[in-house]
Motif scaffolding. Structure first.
Motif, PDB file in Angstrom:
ATOM      1  N   ASN A 214      23.775 -14.076  -9.431  1.00 46.74           N
ATOM      2  CA  ASN A 214      22.464 -13.598  -9.876  1.00 46.74           C
ATOM      3  C   ASN A 214      22.152 -12.166  -9.432  1.00 46.74           C
ATOM      4  OD1 ASN A 214      22.091 -14.066  -7.167  1.00 46.74           O
ATOM      5  ND2 ASN A 214      20.712 -15.819  -7.447  1.00 46.74           N
ATOM      6  N   TYR A 215      23.189 -11.386  -9.092  1.00 44.60           N
ATOM      7  CA  TYR A 215      22.976  -9.978  -8.766  1.00 44.60           C
ATOM      8  C   TYR A 215      24.284  -9.207  -8.894  1.00 44.60           C
ATOM      9  CZ  TYR A 215      24.627 -11.841  -4.256  1.00 44.60           C
ATOM     10  OH  TYR A 215      25.334 -12.486  -3.285  1.00 44.60           O
ATOM     11  N   VAL A 216      24.143  -7.899  -9.034  1.00 42.05           N
ATOM     12  CA  VAL A 216      25.297  -6.993  -9.024  1.00 42.05           C
ATOM     13  C   VAL A 216      25.569  -6.632  -7.568  1.00 42.05           C
ATOM     14  CG1 VAL A 216      26.162  -4.719  -9.703  1.00 42.05           C
ATOM     15  CG2 VAL A 216      24.779  -6.063 -11.299  1.00 42.05           C
ATOM     16  N   ALA A 217      26.828  -6.733  -7.142  1.00 37.05           N
ATOM     17  CA  ALA A 217      27.185  -6.520  -5.736  1.00 37.05           C
ATOM     18  C   ALA A 217      27.896  -5.181  -5.527  1.00 37.05           C
ATOM     19  CB  ALA A 217      28.078  -7.646  -5.239  1.00 37.05           C
ATOM     20  N   TYR A 218      27.496  -4.492  -4.478  1.00 34.60           N
ATOM     21  CA  TYR A 218      28.192  -3.287  -4.000  1.00 34.60           C
ATOM     22  C   TYR A 218      28.725  -3.599  -2.619  1.00 34.60           C
ATOM     23  CZ  TYR A 218      28.801   1.341  -1.871  1.00 34.60           C
ATOM     24  OH  TYR A 218      29.311   2.442  -1.213  1.00 34.60           O
ATOM     25  N   ILE A 219      29.986  -3.216  -2.347  1.00 32.19           N
ATOM     26  CA  ILE A 219      30.597  -3.446  -1.035  1.00 32.19           C
ATOM     27  C   ILE A 219      31.198  -2.140  -0.534  1.00 32.19           C
ATOM     28  CG2 ILE A 219      32.318  -4.762   0.261  1.00 32.19           C
ATOM     29  CD1 ILE A 219      32.197  -6.860  -2.019  1.00 32.19           C
ATOM     30  N   GLY A 220      30.791  -1.702   0.641  1.00 33.29           N
ATOM     31  CA  GLY A 220      31.338  -0.463   1.204  1.00 33.29           C
ATOM     32  C   GLY A 220      30.265   0.281   1.980  1.00 33.29           C
ATOM     33  N   ARG A 221      30.703   1.284   2.737  1.00 27.65           N
ATOM     34  CA  ARG A 221      29.713   2.056   3.482  1.00 27.65           C
ATOM     35  C   ARG A 221      28.821   2.833   2.513  1.00 27.65           C
ATOM     36  NH1 ARG A 221      34.526   4.736   4.424  1.00 27.65           N
ATOM     37  NH2 ARG A 221      34.633   6.884   3.627  1.00 27.65           N
ATOM     38  N   LEU A 222      27.598   3.097   2.953  1.00 29.46           N
ATOM     39  CA  LEU A 222      26.634   3.786   2.099  1.00 29.46           C
ATOM     40  C   LEU A 222      26.722   5.278   2.375  1.00 29.46           C
ATOM     41  CD1 LEU A 222      23.619   1.319   2.491  1.00 29.46           C
ATOM     42  CD2 LEU A 222      25.512   1.247   0.871  1.00 29.46           C
ATOM     43  N   SER A 223      27.648   5.940   1.700  1.00 32.78           N
ATOM     44  CA  SER A 223      27.852   7.376   1.877  1.00 32.78           C
ATOM     45  C   SER A 223      28.153   8.011   0.523  1.00 32.78           C
ATOM     46  CB  SER A 223      28.989   7.654   2.871  1.00 32.78           C
ATOM     47  OG  SER A 223      30.181   7.025   2.463  1.00 32.78           O
ATOM     48  N   ILE A 232      22.459   3.055  -7.358  1.00 28.60           N
ATOM     49  CA  ILE A 232      21.012   2.942  -7.159  1.00 28.60           C
ATOM     50  C   ILE A 232      20.267   3.515  -8.356  1.00 28.60           C
ATOM     51  CG2 ILE A 232      19.072   3.830  -5.797  1.00 28.60           C
ATOM     52  CD1 ILE A 232      20.770   3.452  -3.310  1.00 28.60           C
ATOM     53  N   GLU A 233      20.781   4.608  -8.897  1.00 32.29           N
ATOM     54  CA  GLU A 233      20.154   5.198 -10.076  1.00 32.29           C
ATOM     55  C   GLU A 233      20.294   4.277 -11.281  1.00 32.29           C
ATOM     56  OE1 GLU A 233      17.783   7.541 -12.127  1.00 32.29           O
ATOM     57  OE2 GLU A 233      18.226   7.802  -9.984  1.00 32.29           O
ATOM     58  N   VAL A 234      21.446   3.605 -11.398  1.00 31.26           N
ATOM     59  CA  VAL A 234      21.607   2.606 -12.459  1.00 31.26           C
ATOM     60  C   VAL A 234      20.567   1.504 -12.296  1.00 31.26           C
ATOM     61  CG1 VAL A 234      23.138   0.805 -13.402  1.00 31.26           C
ATOM     62  CG2 VAL A 234      24.065   3.053 -12.827  1.00 31.26           C
ATOM     63  N   ALA A 235      20.334   1.082 -11.048  1.00 30.86           N
ATOM     64  CA  ALA A 235      19.326   0.060 -10.778  1.00 30.86           C
ATOM     65  C   ALA A 235      17.933   0.548 -11.163  1.00 30.86           C
ATOM     66  CB  ALA A 235      19.362  -0.321  -9.299  1.00 30.86           C
ATOM     67  N   ARG A 236      17.634   1.807 -10.887  1.00 29.26           N
ATOM     68  CA  ARG A 236      16.322   2.361 -11.230  1.00 29.26           C
ATOM     69  C   ARG A 236      16.091   2.327 -12.753  1.00 29.26           C
ATOM     70  NH1 ARG A 236      14.258   5.482  -7.725  1.00 29.26           N
ATOM     71  NH2 ARG A 236      16.282   6.379  -7.131  1.00 29.26           N
ATOM     72  N   ARG A 237      17.165   2.586 -13.493  1.00 30.77           N
ATOM     73  CA  ARG A 237      17.059   2.599 -14.954  1.00 30.77           C
ATOM     74  C   ARG A 237      16.981   1.194 -15.548  1.00 30.77           C
ATOM     75  NH1 ARG A 237      21.528   6.939 -17.239  1.00 30.77           N
ATOM     76  NH2 ARG A 237      20.809   8.808 -16.145  1.00 30.77           N
ATOM     77  N   ASN A 238      17.365   0.174 -14.764  1.00 35.51           N
ATOM     78  CA  ASN A 238      17.429  -1.194 -15.271  1.00 35.51           C
ATOM     79  C   ASN A 238      16.724  -2.139 -14.295  1.00 35.51           C
ATOM     80  OD1 ASN A 238      19.541  -1.059 -17.704  1.00 35.51           O
ATOM     81  ND2 ASN A 238      20.245   0.294 -16.059  1.00 35.51           N
ATOM     82  N   ILE A 241      17.562  -6.002 -13.641  1.00 40.36           N
ATOM     83  CA  ILE A 241      18.828  -6.454 -13.050  1.00 40.36           C
ATOM     84  C   ILE A 241      18.761  -6.298 -11.527  1.00 40.36           C
ATOM     85  CG2 ILE A 241      21.322  -6.113 -12.943  1.00 40.36           C
ATOM     86  CD1 ILE A 241      21.234  -4.937 -15.737  1.00 40.36           C
ATOM     87  N   PRO A 242      18.991  -7.367 -10.756  1.00 43.90           N
ATOM     88  CA  PRO A 242      18.991  -7.257  -9.281  1.00 43.90           C
ATOM     89  C   PRO A 242      20.312  -6.644  -8.778  1.00 43.90           C
ATOM     90  CG  PRO A 242      18.584  -9.522 -10.029  1.00 43.90           C
ATOM     91  CD  PRO A 242      19.115  -8.757 -11.193  1.00 43.90           C
ATOM     92  N   PHE A 243      20.201  -5.801  -7.760  1.00 44.34           N
ATOM     93  CA  PHE A 243      21.364  -5.175  -7.128  1.00 44.34           C
ATOM     94  C   PHE A 243      21.285  -5.411  -5.623  1.00 44.34           C
ATOM     95  CE2 PHE A 243      20.902  -3.042 -11.102  1.00 44.34           C
ATOM     96  CZ  PHE A 243      22.148  -2.553 -11.467  1.00 44.34           C
ATOM     97  N   ARG A 244      22.428  -5.764  -5.023  1.00 45.48           N
ATOM     98  CA  ARG A 244      22.486  -5.931  -3.562  1.00 45.48           C
ATOM     99  C   ARG A 244      23.650  -5.113  -3.013  1.00 45.48           C
ATOM    100  NH1 ARG A 244      21.067 -12.337  -2.282  1.00 45.48           N
ATOM    101  NH2 ARG A 244      19.092 -12.373  -3.460  1.00 45.48           N
ATOM    102  N   PRO A 258      14.408   1.685  -5.609  1.00 42.12           N
ATOM    103  CA  PRO A 258      13.650   0.822  -6.530  1.00 42.12           C
ATOM    104  C   PRO A 258      13.538  -0.602  -6.002  1.00 42.12           C
ATOM    105  CG  PRO A 258      15.837   1.260  -7.399  1.00 42.12           C
ATOM    106  CD  PRO A 258      15.691   2.132  -6.186  1.00 42.12           C
ATOM    107  N   GLY A 259      12.592  -1.353  -6.537  1.00 40.84           N
ATOM    108  CA  GLY A 259      12.297  -2.692  -6.046  1.00 40.84           C
ATOM    109  C   GLY A 259      13.377  -3.719  -6.316  1.00 40.84           C
ATOM    110  N   ASN A 260      14.280  -3.441  -7.252  1.00 44.32           N
ATOM    111  CA  ASN A 260      15.342  -4.401  -7.562  1.00 44.32           C
ATOM    112  C   ASN A 260      16.604  -4.168  -6.751  1.00 44.32           C
ATOM    113  OD1 ASN A 260      15.658  -1.989  -9.018  1.00 44.32           O
ATOM    114  ND2 ASN A 260      16.943  -2.959 -10.572  1.00 44.32           N
ATOM    115  N   VAL A 261      16.509  -3.338  -5.708  1.00 46.03           N
ATOM    116  CA  VAL A 261      17.637  -3.059  -4.820  1.00 46.03           C
ATOM    117  C   VAL A 261      17.368  -3.661  -3.448  1.00 46.03           C
ATOM    118  CG1 VAL A 261      18.848  -1.256  -3.536  1.00 46.03           C
ATOM    119  CG2 VAL A 261      18.434  -0.976  -5.982  1.00 46.03           C
ATOM    120  N   GLU A 262      18.354  -4.388  -2.911  1.00 46.02           N
ATOM    121  CA  GLU A 262      18.232  -4.974  -1.572  1.00 46.02           C
ATOM    122  C   GLU A 262      19.451  -4.581  -0.741  1.00 46.02           C
ATOM    123  OE1 GLU A 262      17.655  -9.345   0.586  1.00 46.02           O
ATOM    124  OE2 GLU A 262      17.726  -9.188  -1.604  1.00 46.02           O
TER     125      GLU A 262
END
Length: 391
Positions: A214-223, A232-238, A241-244, A258-262
């Motif tokens: 039920n969400y799009v997953a990102y794995i890796g350091r935030l750099s 994150i910009e893709v999440a802002r445009r959509n 769709i939940p993103f984690r 954006p609110g759909n990013v955790e």
């Protein structure tokens, strides 16, 4: 067979350390004897004296050379498997292996034999200037480490290794983790017959239970070089769709989230497995080439496809056409990344099909047993060739 594994640990436990430990466990589990010559950088660079030692040792480490000699005499291995030599072992130690008549296999985790930083990256984007020019001085010119002294030190240690022929004269085989790496080494002048490909492996399950996610997953350091800001910009445009995001934050950012990013933070093994299992698919929007992203294999264990950039090792691991185990987007293209994410999100049947392909490829090409056979064949071949030259 007795294998001496040589590695200089980084300041903090890294992916390379994990691969080294897994390599030792894999060999031991198949009845081989494993010995270590291991040093560490942990805590050393926290003082000015430590930084100076690291600077000088990376070029030539007398203690590293002596330590290699001691390890070879003490352990009497059949073969040496080298991983990282910097800074406290140094490439000069490889000459001791040659003198002892023990063949050396070097595992190529990154691009350090060609690029002083090892990343083929400048300002967060791919850079191959050192390969194109046939020397490493551009690292100083562009200050690739964003620290003038560090850039000079990294450059000098590469230049010294090249001038002395430490790698070319003493390493019998270079084991790259992708064919992309292999082609770059050959382009840099390394003999093609001495450069092979043995990917990273993983303990693959016998089956998986397909979960919708039920969400799009990102794995890796935030750099920046990892491209997490693009996602994150893709999440802002959509916003529907939940993103984690799973990973440690490495840099400050004033980006509005954006609110759909955790953000989940850094996840340990079991937490990460659960995170992947309940995702719909994984996205790795890296601006840089990367080496061999293990997250793609970890996702495949649960029948999850991966979206990645069409450069570096991503292209061959994810693939194209009917054999693809995910989707590729134009590197650094926000619009194309968005198209791929939205398209896959809205096609559950395609997610299931790609996930099945991912699991099949994992079992066929990247399972631990398959990878062990590749290593065993290479070791046996080199030992035999070395023996044949002495009779």
């Amino acid at each position: 067979m007795k294998i001496l594994i040589v590695h200089n640990n980084y300041g903090k436990y890294s992916g390379e350390e994990a691969v080294v430990d897994k390599m030792a466990d894999m060999l031991t589990s198949h009845g081989h004897e494993v010995a270590f010559y291991r040093r560490t950088t942990e805590g050393v660079r926290e003082s000015a004296v430590g930084k100076i030692k690291g600077f000088l040792s990376g070029i030539y480490s007398s203690s590293g050379v002596r330590g290699m000699w001691d390890a070879l005499r003490r352990e009497r291995p059949d073969i040496v498997n080298v991983h990282n030599l910097y800074p406290f072992i140094s490439p000069a130690a490889l000459f001791e292996c040659k003198k002892s008549g023990v063949p050396v296999v070097m595992t190529i985790h990154n691009f350090r034999l060609i690029c002083p930083t090892g990343l083929f990256m400048r300002d967060g984007l791919p850079c191959e200037v050192c390969l194109e020019r046939g020397n490493e001085w551009s690292c100083v010119r562009y200050n690739c480490e964003c620290n003038r002294l560090k850039s000079i030190g990294y450059t000098l240690r590469n230049v010294y290794a090249r001038w002395t022929g430490a790698y070319r004269k003493n390493v019998a085989a270079f084991a790259c983790i992708t064919d992309f790496q292999r082609q770059k080494l050959i382009a840099a002048g390394y003999e093609a017959e001495r450069v092979t490909v043995i990917p990273n492996g993983i303990d693959a399950p016998t089956s998986y239970d397909l979960t919708g996610g039920n969400y799009v997953a990102y794995i890796g350091r935030l750099s920046y070089e990892k491209g997490y800001d693009l996602l994150i910009e893709v999440a802002r445009r959509n916003p529907s769709i939940p993103f984690r995001f799973a990973g440690a934050k490495r840099e400050q950012s004033d980006m509005e989230i954006p609110g759909n990013v955790e953000f989940m933070g850094y996840l340990q093994k079991e937490e990460l497995s659960d995170f992947i299992c309940h995702s719909r698919f994984v996205v790795m929007p890296s601006r840089c080439y990367e080496g061999f992203p293990m997250a793609i294999l970890e996702a495949a264990c649960y029948g999850k496809p991966t979206i990645g950039p069409a450069h570096g090792g991503f292209t061959e691991i994810i693939g194209r056409g009917e054999q693809a185990i995910g989707a590729l987007f134009d590197p650094n293209s926000l619009d194309d990344l968005e198209r791929k994410v939205v398209s896959l999100w809205n096609r559950p049947d395609e997610i299931a099909r790609l996930g099945e392909k991912a699991f099949e490829k994992l079992k066929r090409e990247y399972s631990s047993e398959v990878i062990y056979q590749k290593w065993d064949n290479l070791f046996q071949k080199l030992i035999w060739n070395n023996y044949a030259r002495t009779i």
